[in-house]
Motif scaffolding. Structure first.
Motif, mmCIF file in Angstrom:
data_model
loop_
_atom_site.group_PDB
_atom_site.id
_atom_site.type_symbol
_atom_site.label_atom_id
_atom_site.label_comp_id
_atom_site.label_asym_id
_atom_site.label_seq_id
_atom_site.Cartn_x
_atom_site.Cartn_y
_atom_site.Cartn_z
ATOM 1 N N THR A 1 0.803 -1.220 0.000
ATOM 2 C CA THR A 1 0.000 0.000 0.000
ATOM 3 C C THR A 1 0.836 1.269 0.000
ATOM 4 O O THR A 1 0.291 2.362 0.035
ATOM 5 C CB THR A 1 -0.935 0.036 1.229
ATOM 6 N N PHE A 2 2.171 1.156 -0.057
ATOM 7 C CA PHE A 2 3.031 2.337 -0.045
ATOM 8 C C PHE A 2 2.969 3.015 -1.398
ATOM 9 O O PHE A 2 3.259 2.401 -2.422
ATOM 10 C CB PHE A 2 4.467 1.947 0.303
ATOM 11 N N GLY A 3 2.561 4.279 -1.427
ATOM 12 C CA GLY A 3 2.386 5.002 -2.673
ATOM 13 C C GLY A 3 3.651 5.521 -3.299
ATOM 14 O O GLY A 3 3.670 5.894 -4.462
ATOM 15 N N GLY A 4 4.741 5.580 -2.577
ATOM 16 C CA GLY A 4 5.986 6.065 -3.147
ATOM 17 C C GLY A 4 6.635 7.127 -2.291
ATOM 18 O O GLY A 4 6.243 7.393 -1.168
ATOM 19 N N VAL A 5 7.619 7.774 -2.859
ATOM 20 C CA VAL A 5 8.418 8.776 -2.163
ATOM 21 C C VAL A 5 7.636 10.077 -2.090
ATOM 22 O O VAL A 5 7.037 10.513 -3.077
ATOM 23 C CB VAL A 5 9.741 8.991 -2.920
ATOM 24 N N VAL A 6 7.646 10.722 -0.929
ATOM 25 C CA VAL A 6 6.967 12.000 -0.768
ATOM 26 C C VAL A 6 7.831 13.110 -1.364
ATOM 27 O O VAL A 6 7.370 13.914 -2.163
ATOM 28 C CB VAL A 6 6.653 12.283 0.717
ATOM 29 N N VAL A 7 9.079 13.169 -0.983
ATOM 30 C CA VAL A 7 10.048 14.098 -1.577
ATOM 31 C C VAL A 7 11.341 13.330 -1.824
ATOM 32 O O VAL A 7 11.692 12.422 -1.075
ATOM 33 C CB VAL A 7 10.336 15.329 -0.673
ATOM 34 N N GLU A 8 12.040 13.713 -2.880
ATOM 35 C CA GLU A 8 13.288 13.034 -3.208
ATOM 36 C C GLU A 8 14.388 13.354 -2.183
ATOM 37 O O GLU A 8 15.130 12.489 -1.781
ATOM 38 C CB GLU A 8 13.761 13.441 -4.615
ATOM 39 N N ASN A 9 14.473 14.622 -1.801
ATOM 40 C CA ASN A 9 15.534 15.043 -0.901
ATOM 41 C C ASN A 9 14.922 16.002 0.121
ATOM 42 O O ASN A 9 14.551 17.125 -0.222
ATOM 43 C CB ASN A 9 16.648 15.726 -1.708
ATOM 44 N N SER A 10 14.817 15.582 1.364
ATOM 45 C CA SER A 10 14.158 16.405 2.380
ATOM 46 C C SER A 10 14.929 17.693 2.674
ATOM 47 O O SER A 10 14.321 18.708 3.007
ATOM 48 C CB SER A 10 13.955 15.598 3.664
ATOM 49 N N TYR A 11 16.240 17.686 2.529
ATOM 50 C CA TYR A 11 17.021 18.903 2.767
ATOM 51 C C TYR A 11 16.682 19.968 1.722
ATOM 52 O O TYR A 11 16.432 21.124 2.046
ATOM 53 C CB TYR A 11 18.519 18.602 2.740
ATOM 54 N N VAL A 12 16.646 19.580 0.453
ATOM 55 C CA VAL A 12 16.306 20.523 -0.610
ATOM 56 C C VAL A 12 14.866 21.005 -0.431
ATOM 57 O O VAL A 12 14.580 22.190 -0.599
ATOM 58 C CB VAL A 12 16.506 19.864 -1.995
ATOM 59 N N ALA A 13 13.955 20.109 -0.063
ATOM 60 C CA ALA A 13 12.568 20.499 0.156
ATOM 61 C C ALA A 13 12.458 21.513 1.291
ATOM 62 O O ALA A 13 11.647 22.443 1.225
ATOM 63 C CB ALA A 13 11.718 19.274 0.449
ATOM 64 N N SER A 14 13.260 21.357 2.325
ATOM 65 C CA SER A 14 13.195 22.282 3.459
ATOM 66 C C SER A 14 13.624 23.691 3.071
ATOM 67 O O SER A 14 13.191 24.668 3.681
ATOM 68 C CB SER A 14 14.058 21.768 4.617
ATOM 69 N N GLN A 15 14.451 23.821 2.047
ATOM 70 C CA GLN A 15 14.891 25.146 1.602
ATOM 71 C C GLN A 15 13.774 25.902 0.883
ATOM 72 O O GLN A 15 13.833 27.112 0.742
ATOM 73 C CB GLN A 15 16.118 25.020 0.699
ATOM 74 N N HIS A 16 12.760 25.201 0.419
ATOM 75 C CA HIS A 16 11.634 25.827 -0.266
ATOM 76 C C HIS A 16 10.445 26.058 0.667
ATOM 77 O O HIS A 16 9.430 26.599 0.232
ATOM 78 C CB HIS A 16 11.188 24.953 -1.437
ATOM 79 N N TYR A 17 10.563 25.676 1.903
ATOM 80 C CA TYR A 17 9.434 25.701 2.823
ATOM 81 C C TYR A 17 8.830 27.097 2.989
ATOM 82 O O TYR A 17 7.618 27.262 2.902
ATOM 83 C CB TYR A 17 9.861 25.128 4.184
ATOM 84 N N ASN A 18 9.655 28.117 3.199
ATOM 85 C CA ASN A 18 9.128 29.470 3.396
ATOM 86 C C ASN A 18 8.434 29.988 2.144
ATOM 87 O O ASN A 18 7.405 30.663 2.232
ATOM 88 C CB ASN A 18 10.234 30.429 3.828
ATOM 89 N N ARG A 19 8.967 29.659 0.969
ATOM 90 C CA ARG A 19 8.318 30.059 -0.285
ATOM 91 C C ARG A 19 6.949 29.387 -0.396
ATOM 92 O O ARG A 19 5.972 30.010 -0.792
ATOM 93 C CB ARG A 19 9.188 29.686 -1.486
ATOM 94 N N TRP A 20 6.881 28.116 -0.015
ATOM 95 C CA TRP A 20 5.602 27.397 -0.058
ATOM 96 C C TRP A 20 4.583 28.027 0.885
ATOM 97 O O TRP A 20 3.402 28.119 0.563
ATOM 98 C CB TRP A 20 5.798 25.925 0.289
ATOM 99 N N LEU A 21 5.042 28.461 2.064
ATOM 100 C CA LEU A 21 4.140 29.133 3.002
ATOM 101 C C LEU A 21 3.623 30.446 2.419
ATOM 102 O O LEU A 21 2.439 30.781 2.563
ATOM 103 C CB LEU A 21 4.838 29.384 4.335
ATOM 104 N N ASP A 22 4.512 31.214 1.764
ATOM 105 C CA ASP A 22 4.097 32.477 1.143
ATOM 106 C C ASP A 22 3.080 32.239 0.029
ATOM 107 O O ASP A 22 2.093 32.970 -0.098
ATOM 108 C CB ASP A 22 5.307 33.235 0.594
ATOM 109 N N GLU A 23 3.307 31.209 -0.792
ATOM 110 C CA GLU A 23 2.373 30.882 -1.857
ATOM 111 C C GLU A 23 1.014 30.471 -1.285
ATOM 112 O O GLU A 23 -0.031 30.873 -1.809
ATOM 113 C CB GLU A 23 2.923 29.753 -2.736
ATOM 114 N N ALA A 24 1.036 29.697 -0.210
ATOM 115 C CA ALA A 24 -0.218 29.265 0.421
ATOM 116 C C ALA A 24 -0.986 30.459 0.980
ATOM 117 O O ALA A 24 -2.214 30.527 0.860
ATOM 118 C CB ALA A 24 0.065 28.249 1.516
ATOM 119 N N ALA A 25 -0.280 31.423 1.564
ATOM 120 C CA ALA A 25 -0.943 32.613 2.106
ATOM 121 C C ALA A 25 -1.565 33.442 0.977
ATOM 122 O O ALA A 25 -2.680 33.951 1.117
ATOM 123 C CB ALA A 25 0.052 33.452 2.899
ATOM 124 N N ALA A 26 -0.860 33.564 -0.160
ATOM 125 C CA ALA A 26 -1.395 34.319 -1.298
ATOM 126 C C ALA A 26 -2.624 33.614 -1.873
ATOM 127 O O ALA A 26 -3.600 34.274 -2.255
ATOM 128 C CB ALA A 26 -0.323 34.478 -2.372
#
Length: 153
Positions: free
Chosen positions: A39-64
């Motif tokens: 039942t495992f659907g796959g990888v959520v993110v390829e590299n969690s470190y790289v994903a963490s660098q985009h976190y603030n941008r994702w929050l800004d996009e969500a607020a907009a």
């Protein structure tokens, strides 16, 4: 009253108990591992470190996106097409599409493009097979991007 003879507890008894106990433990572990793997659907993110660098941008996009005040209601019609009703202030989108994902990854993803049906209403050009689907909706309007997710059955 004559006392009953007692049977001695031998090494054979303890061996039977130990084999039975560990047999049950191993069987349950193998069964649970197979169920989890199937039942495992796959990888959520390829590299969690790289994903963490985009976190603030994702929050800004969500607020907009939230500031736009739009809401979407999606439903699968009897003919297999998905009906979408988009509500909110100045909701006049130029492009509407969605990616339909099967929750357990058992069926391939499908891209749905939506055509206007009425003011604030859209219908997918493609049919969606019966079953439970998770739609990731994307709406573009006057340089603004709005995203939403919802389940469709």
């Amino acid at each position: 009253m004559t006392p009953q003879p007692t049977r001695a507890f031998t090494g054979r008894h303890i061996a039977t108990i130990m084999v039975g106990f560990f047999g049950v433990v191993i069987t349950v572990n193998v069964m649970m591992a197979r169920m989890a793997n199937s039942t495992f659907g796959g990888v959520v993110v390829e590299n969690s470190y790289v994903a963490s660098q985009h976190y603030n941008r994702w929050l800004d996009e969500a607020a907009a996106e939230e500031a736009l005040g739009w809401t979407a209601e999606m439903a699968r019609r009897a003919d297999g097409h998905v009906a979408l009703e988009l509500k909110g202030p100045a909701a006049t989108p130029q492009a509407v599409f969605a990616v339909a994902r099967h929750p357990l990854g058992q069926l391939p993803e499908r891209v749905l493009h939506f055509d206007p049906a009425a003011p604030e209403s859209f219908v997918s050009a493609e049919e969606l097979p019966a079953g439970r689907w998770r739609l990731r909706l994307e709406v573009r309007s006057d340089g603004k991007l709005w995203r939403s997710e919802g389940d469709v059955r």
